[in-house]
Design a protein around this motif. Structure first.
Motif, short mmCIF file in Angstrom:
data_model
loop_
_atom_site.label_atom_id
_atom_site.label_comp_id
_atom_site.label_asym_id
_atom_site.label_seq_id
_atom_site.Cartn_x
_atom_site.Cartn_y
_atom_site.Cartn_z
N ASN A 139 -36.80 13.11 -41.41
CA ASN A 139 -36.14 13.53 -40.44
C ASN A 139 -37.09 13.68 -39.49
O ASN A 139 -36.44 14.07 -38.06
N LYS A 140 -38.09 13.65 -38.64
CA LYS A 140 -38.65 12.81 -37.76
C LYS A 140 -38.68 11.75 -37.02
O LYS A 140 -37.90 11.72 -35.32
N ILE A 141 -36.78 10.98 -37.44
CA ILE A 141 -36.84 9.90 -36.62
C ILE A 141 -35.18 10.09 -37.26
O ILE A 141 -34.47 10.88 -38.23
N ARG A 142 -34.21 9.78 -36.02
CA ARG A 142 -32.94 10.16 -36.22
C ARG A 142 -32.18 9.65 -35.17
O ARG A 142 -32.36 8.71 -34.37
N MET A 166 -28.55 0.84 -31.28
CA MET A 166 -27.94 1.36 -32.10
C MET A 166 -29.25 3.66 -31.08
O MET A 166 -30.62 3.22 -29.94
N MET A 167 -28.74 4.61 -31.31
CA MET A 167 -29.26 5.46 -30.21
C MET A 167 -30.25 6.36 -31.40
O MET A 167 -30.05 6.63 -32.25
N VAL A 168 -31.51 6.44 -30.95
CA VAL A 168 -33.02 6.97 -31.58
C VAL A 168 -33.20 7.88 -30.75
O VAL A 168 -33.62 7.77 -30.19
N ASP A 169 -33.56 9.36 -31.57
CA ASP A 169 -33.71 10.63 -31.35
C ASP A 169 -35.67 10.47 -32.01
O ASP A 169 -35.86 10.48 -33.41
N LEU A 190 -36.77 3.02 -23.30
CA LEU A 190 -37.08 4.57 -23.59
C LEU A 190 -36.88 5.49 -22.63
O LEU A 190 -37.03 5.31 -21.62
N LEU A 191 -35.49 6.30 -23.23
CA LEU A 191 -35.43 7.42 -21.99
C LEU A 191 -36.30 8.65 -21.80
O LEU A 191 -36.56 8.72 -20.49
N ASP A 192 -36.77 8.62 -22.87
CA ASP A 192 -37.69 9.29 -22.83
C ASP A 192 -39.21 9.56 -24.14
O ASP A 192 -38.93 8.84 -24.80
N GLY A 193 -40.15 10.67 -23.66
CA GLY A 193 -41.17 10.09 -24.88
C GLY A 193 -42.37 9.05 -24.75
O GLY A 193 -42.12 8.15 -23.20
N GLN A 223 -45.12 10.63 -28.23
CA GLN A 223 -44.36 11.66 -27.86
C GLN A 223 -43.02 12.16 -27.95
O GLN A 223 -42.87 10.74 -28.30
N LYS A 224 -42.40 13.50 -28.69
CA LYS A 224 -41.15 13.45 -28.49
C LYS A 224 -40.17 12.82 -27.60
O LYS A 224 -41.02 12.26 -25.94
N GLY A 225 -38.82 12.11 -28.33
CA GLY A 225 -38.35 11.36 -26.94
C GLY A 225 -37.71 10.75 -28.07
O GLY A 225 -37.19 11.34 -28.70
N LYS A 226 -36.37 9.11 -26.26
CA LYS A 226 -35.35 9.27 -27.10
C LYS A 226 -35.06 7.79 -27.18
O LYS A 226 -35.96 7.37 -25.64
N LEU A 227 -34.85 6.60 -27.13
CA LEU A 227 -34.61 5.40 -26.90
C LEU A 227 -33.00 5.04 -27.26
O LEU A 227 -32.53 5.69 -27.98
#
Length: 270
Positions: A139-142, A166-169, A190-193, A223-227
């Motif tokens: 569950n580290k990748i959603r 795909m929207m990925v956290d 990469l929006l963040d991380g 680092q934690k983020g989203k893409l």
């Protein structure tokens, strides 16, 4: 765009397009107090492509000359086929303006092949609840699969060519990979991380275009983020764009302007 300041990794001087993807605008994250944000992007036309809006945070309101109206919120996607021509207006909803909050969106322009450029306009309102969600690496990748097929699961968006979106956290220290047919172009924004791929670090607000030399892309998060992950079949046709119109030849751009001025794309009050 209107009252929103946007980041534009595509197109740039170094990267004109990654067919079929023409443009990517990233707005936010910006936080507003109640009553602070009231403006919206007024009525404007499109022809010959598909503008797609991903809502990562906030509430948006859409209206168009086809009579469609959409109230989108965090996690929702709006997939509009401009086709032969449509006029639309969008911006934070009245509820968002009243309540305030954080808004972050991506608008992506996807080209249409010549045979579909003058197709009848279409609007797909895709609520977050209808988008399949998957998780990997404990569950580290959603992953939210908006379009295409991934691990025998299909996304809800209907597309004219093969498109995976795909929207990925992701959390820190997570490993994941995407399978991509070698005949498709693939990129991530990469929006963040921060990520690492093939020994290269990718920082936030960067877009990465991948070579078509394999069928799998591997990542590890630093680092934690989203893409946003995108892949699609390239459209190997001439392309001419002028503002909100994307066609094959200059004469078609002139015709689009004339049709808009003559009201053939409909009308919209706001």
């Amino acid at each position: 765009m209107g009252n929103m300041r946007v980041k534009q990794p595509l197109p740039t001087h170094e990267l004109e397009q990654v067919s079929p993807f023409i443009l990517l605008h990233h707005a936010g994250p910006d936080t507003y107090k109640p009553g602070e944000y009231k403006s919206r992007l007024g009525p404007h036309p499109h022809r010959g492509f598909e503008p797609v809006t991903f809502i990562f945070s906030g509430k948006m309101h859409h209206r168009d000359s086809m009579g469609n109206e959409g109230f989108l919120q965090t996690g929702d996607v709006q997939w509009m086929t401009a086709g032969s021509g449509v006029i639309h207006s969008e911006g934070p909803s009245e509820k968002f303006s009243e309540e305030g909050g954080t808004i972050e969106i991506i608008q992506l322009w996807i080209n249409l092949p010549r045979e579909h450029k003058m197709t009848k306009p279409k609007y797909q309102d895709i609520p977050s609840s209808t988008i399949p969600e998957m998780s990997e690496d404990e569950n580290k990748i959603r992953i939210k699969l908006v379009s295409g097929e991934y691990k025998a699961i299909k996304g809800p968006a209907s597309t004219f060519t093969a498109i995976t979106a795909m929207m990925v956290d992701f959390e820190k220290d997570a490993g994941f990979h995407f399978s991509v047919p070698s005949n498709q172009n693939a990129l991530i924004y990469l929006l963040d991380g921060k990520l690492e791929s093939e020994g290269n670090e990718i920082g936030k607000l960067n877009m990465i275009e991948f070579k078509n030399d394999g069928d799998e892309i591997q990542f590890r998060s630093i680092q934690k983020g989203k893409l946003l992950f995108l892949a699609g079949e390239p459209i190997n046709e001439p392309m001419v764009n002028y503002g909100p119109f994307v066609m094959n030849y200059q004469g078609e751009i002139k015709q689009a302007i004339l049709d808009y001025e003559q009201g053939k794309m409909g009308s919209l009050d706001f």
